[in-house]
Design a protein around this motif. Structure first.
Motif, PDB file in Angstrom:
ATOM      1  N   ARG A  97       7.096 -39.240  -5.137  1.00 60.85           N
ATOM      2  CA  ARG A  97       8.193 -39.794  -4.349  1.00 60.85           C
ATOM      3  C   ARG A  97       7.644 -40.333  -3.037  1.00 60.85           C
ATOM      4  NH1 ARG A  97      12.048 -36.457  -2.594  1.00 60.85           N
ATOM      5  NH2 ARG A  97      13.853 -37.776  -3.059  1.00 60.85           N
ATOM      6  N   VAL A  98       8.272 -41.395  -2.525  1.00 64.07           N
ATOM      7  CA  VAL A  98       7.712 -42.101  -1.387  1.00 64.07           C
ATOM      8  C   VAL A  98       8.812 -42.486  -0.409  1.00 64.07           C
ATOM      9  CG1 VAL A  98       7.940 -44.429  -2.380  1.00 64.07           C
ATOM     10  CG2 VAL A  98       6.068 -43.941  -0.776  1.00 64.07           C
ATOM     11  N   ILE A  99       8.442 -42.588   0.853  1.00 62.68           N
ATOM     12  CA  ILE A  99       9.288 -43.209   1.863  1.00 62.68           C
ATOM     13  C   ILE A  99       8.853 -44.661   1.952  1.00 62.68           C
ATOM     14  CG2 ILE A  99       9.921 -43.257   4.311  1.00 62.68           C
ATOM     15  CD1 ILE A  99       9.159 -40.234   4.330  1.00 62.68           C
ATOM     16  N   LEU A 100       9.773 -45.575   1.681  1.00 61.46           N
ATOM     17  CA  LEU A 100       9.470 -47.004   1.691  1.00 61.46           C
ATOM     18  C   LEU A 100       9.895 -47.616   3.012  1.00 61.46           C
ATOM     19  CD1 LEU A 100      10.535 -48.536  -1.753  1.00 61.46           C
ATOM     20  CD2 LEU A 100       8.231 -48.367  -0.816  1.00 61.46           C
ATOM     21  N   VAL A 101       9.002 -48.394   3.622  1.00 61.95           N
ATOM     22  CA  VAL A 101       9.323 -49.142   4.834  1.00 61.95           C
ATOM     23  C   VAL A 101       9.251 -50.622   4.480  1.00 61.95           C
ATOM     24  CG1 VAL A 101       8.742 -49.573   7.248  1.00 61.95           C
ATOM     25  CG2 VAL A 101       8.323 -47.304   6.247  1.00 61.95           C
ATOM     26  N   GLY A 102      10.403 -51.281   4.471  1.00 65.16           N
ATOM     27  CA  GLY A 102      10.471 -52.692   4.117  1.00 65.16           C
ATOM     28  C   GLY A 102      10.769 -53.541   5.332  1.00 65.16           C
ATOM     29  N   PRO A 214      18.421 -41.385   1.540  1.00 68.58           N
ATOM     30  CA  PRO A 214      18.649 -41.482   2.984  1.00 68.58           C
ATOM     31  C   PRO A 214      17.918 -42.705   3.524  1.00 68.58           C
ATOM     32  CG  PRO A 214      17.157 -39.665   2.469  1.00 68.58           C
ATOM     33  CD  PRO A 214      17.684 -40.160   1.173  1.00 68.58           C
ATOM     34  N   ALA A 215      18.560 -43.380   4.474  1.00 68.50           N
ATOM     35  CA  ALA A 215      18.014 -44.650   4.945  1.00 68.50           C
ATOM     36  C   ALA A 215      18.148 -44.767   6.452  1.00 68.50           C
ATOM     37  CB  ALA A 215      18.728 -45.822   4.267  1.00 68.50           C
ATOM     38  N   LEU A 216      17.166 -45.416   7.048  1.00 68.47           N
ATOM     39  CA  LEU A 216      17.166 -45.740   8.471  1.00 68.47           C
ATOM     40  C   LEU A 216      17.033 -47.248   8.600  1.00 68.47           C
ATOM     41  CD1 LEU A 216      16.961 -45.004  11.505  1.00 68.47           C
ATOM     42  CD2 LEU A 216      14.481 -44.740  11.158  1.00 68.47           C
ATOM     43  N   VAL A 217      17.966 -47.877   9.307  1.00 68.74           N
ATOM     44  CA  VAL A 217      17.986 -49.323   9.471  1.00 68.74           C
ATOM     45  C   VAL A 217      17.645 -49.635  10.922  1.00 68.74           C
ATOM     46  CG1 VAL A 217      19.338 -51.422   9.202  1.00 68.74           C
ATOM     47  CG2 VAL A 217      19.767 -49.464   7.695  1.00 68.74           C
ATOM     48  N   ILE A 218      16.543 -50.366  11.114  1.00 66.44           N
ATOM     49  CA  ILE A 218      16.015 -50.609  12.453  1.00 66.44           C
ATOM     50  C   ILE A 218      15.995 -52.113  12.737  1.00 66.44           C
ATOM     51  CG2 ILE A 218      14.016 -50.351  13.985  1.00 66.44           C
ATOM     52  CD1 ILE A 218      13.107 -47.991  12.307  1.00 66.44           C
ATOM     53  N   THR A 219      16.395 -52.477  13.950  1.00 65.09           N
ATOM     54  CA  THR A 219      16.116 -53.808  14.481  1.00 65.09           C
ATOM     55  C   THR A 219      15.696 -53.654  15.936  1.00 65.09           C
ATOM     56  OG1 THR A 219      18.444 -54.128  15.075  1.00 65.09           O
ATOM     57  CG2 THR A 219      17.717 -55.102  12.995  1.00 65.09           C
ATOM     58  N   GLY A 220      15.017 -54.668  16.450  1.00 56.64           N
ATOM     59  CA  GLY A 220      14.727 -54.729  17.870  1.00 56.64           C
ATOM     60  C   GLY A 220      15.884 -55.382  18.605  1.00 56.64           C
ATOM     61  N   ASN A 262       7.274 -45.810  16.110  1.00 61.03           N
ATOM     62  CA  ASN A 262       6.606 -44.688  15.454  1.00 61.03           C
ATOM     63  C   ASN A 262       7.367 -43.378  15.661  1.00 61.03           C
ATOM     64  OD1 ASN A 262       4.694 -46.515  14.676  1.00 61.03           O
ATOM     65  ND2 ASN A 262       3.133 -45.858  16.136  1.00 61.03           N
ATOM     66  N   ARG A 263       7.984 -43.209  16.820  1.00 61.90           N
ATOM     67  CA  ARG A 263       8.794 -42.007  17.046  1.00 61.90           C
ATOM     68  C   ARG A 263       9.985 -41.969  16.088  1.00 61.90           C
ATOM     69  NH1 ARG A 263       7.638 -43.057  22.559  1.00 61.90           N
ATOM     70  NH2 ARG A 263       9.625 -44.159  22.818  1.00 61.90           N
ATOM     71  N   LEU A 264      10.672 -43.107  15.955  1.00 64.48           N
ATOM     72  CA  LEU A 264      11.804 -43.180  15.036  1.00 64.48           C
ATOM     73  C   LEU A 264      11.363 -42.899  13.599  1.00 64.48           C
ATOM     74  CD1 LEU A 264      13.767 -46.346  16.243  1.00 64.48           C
ATOM     75  CD2 LEU A 264      14.646 -44.006  16.158  1.00 64.48           C
ATOM     76  N   LEU A 265      10.276 -43.540  13.190  1.00 68.23           N
ATOM     77  CA  LEU A 265       9.790 -43.367  11.823  1.00 68.23           C
ATOM     78  C   LEU A 265       9.389 -41.926  11.561  1.00 68.23           C
ATOM     79  CD1 LEU A 265       8.871 -44.441   9.081  1.00 68.23           C
ATOM     80  CD2 LEU A 265       6.696 -45.108  10.151  1.00 68.23           C
ATOM     81  N   SER A 266       8.689 -41.319  12.504  1.00 71.68           N
ATOM     82  CA  SER A 266       8.230 -39.947  12.313  1.00 71.68           C
ATOM     83  C   SER A 266       9.402 -38.986  12.191  1.00 71.68           C
ATOM     84  CB  SER A 266       7.330 -39.541  13.490  1.00 71.68           C
ATOM     85  OG  SER A 266       6.850 -38.216  13.317  1.00 71.68           O
ATOM     86  N   ARG A 267      10.406 -39.136  13.051  1.00 73.32           N
ATOM     87  CA  ARG A 267      11.567 -38.229  12.997  1.00 73.32           C
ATOM     88  C   ARG A 267      12.303 -38.392  11.668  1.00 73.32           C
ATOM     89  NH1 ARG A 267      12.366 -39.437  18.701  1.00 73.32           N
ATOM     90  NH2 ARG A 267      13.894 -41.039  18.163  1.00 73.32           N
ATOM     91  N   PHE A 268      12.472 -39.644  11.236  1.00 72.28           N
ATOM     92  CA  PHE A 268      13.167 -39.872   9.977  1.00 72.28           C
ATOM     93  C   PHE A 268      12.369 -39.290   8.817  1.00 72.28           C
ATOM     94  CE2 PHE A 268      13.717 -42.511   6.151  1.00 72.28           C
ATOM     95  CZ  PHE A 268      15.065 -42.293   5.917  1.00 72.28           C
ATOM     96  N   ALA A 269      11.080 -39.579   8.781  1.00 76.04           N
ATOM     97  CA  ALA A 269      10.239 -39.106   7.668  1.00 76.04           C
ATOM     98  C   ALA A 269      10.224 -37.590   7.614  1.00 76.04           C
ATOM     99  CB  ALA A 269       8.829 -39.664   7.818  1.00 76.04           C
ATOM    100  N   GLU A 270      10.152 -36.940   8.750  1.00 75.04           N
ATOM    101  CA  GLU A 270      10.165 -35.483   8.755  1.00 75.04           C
ATOM    102  C   GLU A 270      11.494 -34.954   8.235  1.00 75.04           C
ATOM    103  OE1 GLU A 270       9.308 -34.548  12.794  1.00 75.04           O
ATOM    104  OE2 GLU A 270       7.148 -34.948  12.599  1.00 75.04           O
ATOM    105  N   SER A 271      12.594 -35.659   8.538  1.00 76.64           N
ATOM    106  CA  SER A 271      13.914 -35.182   8.110  1.00 76.64           C
ATOM    107  C   SER A 271      14.102 -35.276   6.601  1.00 76.64           C
ATOM    108  CB  SER A 271      15.016 -35.973   8.814  1.00 76.64           C
ATOM    109  OG  SER A 271      15.138 -37.292   8.305  1.00 76.64           O
ATOM    110  N   VAL A 272      13.479 -36.268   5.955  1.00 82.05           N
ATOM    111  CA  VAL A 272      13.668 -36.427   4.506  1.00 82.05           C
ATOM    112  C   VAL A 272      12.617 -35.690   3.710  1.00 82.05           C
ATOM    113  CG1 VAL A 272      14.804 -38.654   4.831  1.00 82.05           C
ATOM    114  CG2 VAL A 272      12.345 -38.593   4.315  1.00 82.05           C
ATOM    115  N   CYS A 273      11.601 -35.176   4.386  1.00 82.04           N
ATOM    116  CA  CYS A 273      10.532 -34.474   3.677  1.00 82.04           C
ATOM    117  C   CYS A 273      10.653 -32.955   3.813  1.00 82.04           C
ATOM    118  CB  CYS A 273       9.169 -34.924   4.205  1.00 82.04           C
ATOM    119  SG  CYS A 273       8.776 -36.624   3.764  1.00 82.04           S
ATOM    120  N   VAL A 274      11.759 -32.491   4.380  1.00 80.55           N
ATOM    121  CA  VAL A 274      11.952 -31.050   4.528  1.00 80.55           C
ATOM    122  C   VAL A 274      12.078 -30.386   3.157  1.00 80.55           C
ATOM    123  CG1 VAL A 274      13.488 -29.283   5.388  1.00 80.55           C
ATOM    124  CG2 VAL A 274      13.027 -31.288   6.778  1.00 80.55           C
TER     125      VAL A 274
END
Length: 274
Positions: A97-102, A214-220, A262-274
């Motif tokens: 299983r993988v976390i995909l960043v598109g 679970p998904a995180l949607v990011i824009t600048g 990277n902070r956003l990505l790390s927090r999200f990835a940690e939350s889905v990998c618990v």
């Protein structure tokens, strides 16, 4: 065929896919994998700010590819086949299983993969991704004039097309730190995808309710108003979507605001990998 560097935690490899091979790079030794999919005209180098983040590398296995038709890829462009390529990469790396960043265009491939392979999608991160079926559409100057770019490439005027794309608000927005690496990647862009048959329409906003990951949607905050509006809509349409914006980030916010990204990505990835 496989190539490796001397660094045991940073390896470059080739993966067989339909019609050829795609290269991938890996970094880090974490138990959970994050697979980065770059946007249009780019390649895996756009993710260097993530590979350089020691905290990410200590916690996760970071993987980046050159999508078919881009970078050093030896597979012909075909956006419709990219979910199959992701499966080939995961199987090659023995990742379940993988976390995909598109990023941008690659968000279409990430959404399709998450819909087709829910059991292999631990999480989904969409960065400035487009979507179909959302009205009103982009304002003049915000859209990507692909048909015009395709006509220029067909007429052997690729350099002209690259100049126009380099001046687009989606490239010019942000802190400006992406301009040099973007120029290097754009110089290597061959326009293969513009000369190939157009792909099938991407996922529609109305079809996102079937995606369970679970998904995180990011824009600048300096991305175009259209892409930010799309981000809002996608986050609402996804059953488990959350929304974040990166101050001072443009369309390529992972590169011009890497610390915040990277902070956003790390927090999200940690939350889905618990």
């Amino acid at each position: 065929m496989r190539h490796s560097t001397t660094d045991e935690t940073h390896k470059a490899q080739w993966v067989d896919v339909e019609g050829g091979q795609i290269p991938l790079s890996t970094h880090g030794a974490g138990a959970s994998a994050i697979l980065f999919l770059h946007g249009w005209t780019l390649d895996h180098r756009i993710w260097q700010p993530q590979f350089d983040d020691q905290a990410l590398a200590q916690s996760f296995r970071l993987v980046a590819i050159d999508r078919r038709g881009f970078g050093a890829s030896k597979a012909p462009p075909d956006l419709d086949r990219e979910p199959e390529d992701i499966i080939a990469v995961l199987d090659h790396l023995d990742v379940d299983r993988v976390i995909l960043v598109g990023q941008s265009q690659a968000g279409r491939a990430a959404l399709r993969f998450a819909n087709q392979h829910p059991g292999r999608t631990a999480g989904l991160v969409l960065v400035g991704s487009p979507i179909g079926g959302l009205e009103p559409g982009p304002a003049p100057g915000e859209d990507v004039p692909l048909e015009h770019y395709r006509a220029l490439a067909t007429a052997d005027r690729l350099d002209e097309m690259k100049q126009l794309w380099a001046a687009h608000p989606m490239i010019q927005g942000g802190s400006g730190t992406t301009h040099a690496p973007m120029a290097a990647m754009l110089a290597n862009y061959t326009g293969q995808d513009l000369l190939a048959p157009a792909p099938q329409p991407g996922p529609d906003i109305g079809g996102l309710g079937a995606i369970t990951a679970p998904a995180l949607v990011i824009t600048g905050t300096h991305d175009t108003a259209w892409r930010r509006r799309v981000g809002d809509a996608i986050a609402v349409a996804l059953p488990h979507g959350t929304r974040a914006e990166i101050p001072e980030g443009g369309h390529l916010c992972n590169a011009d605001a890497p610390a915040a990204f990277n902070r956003l990505l790390s927090r999200f990835a940690e939350s889905v990998c618990v």
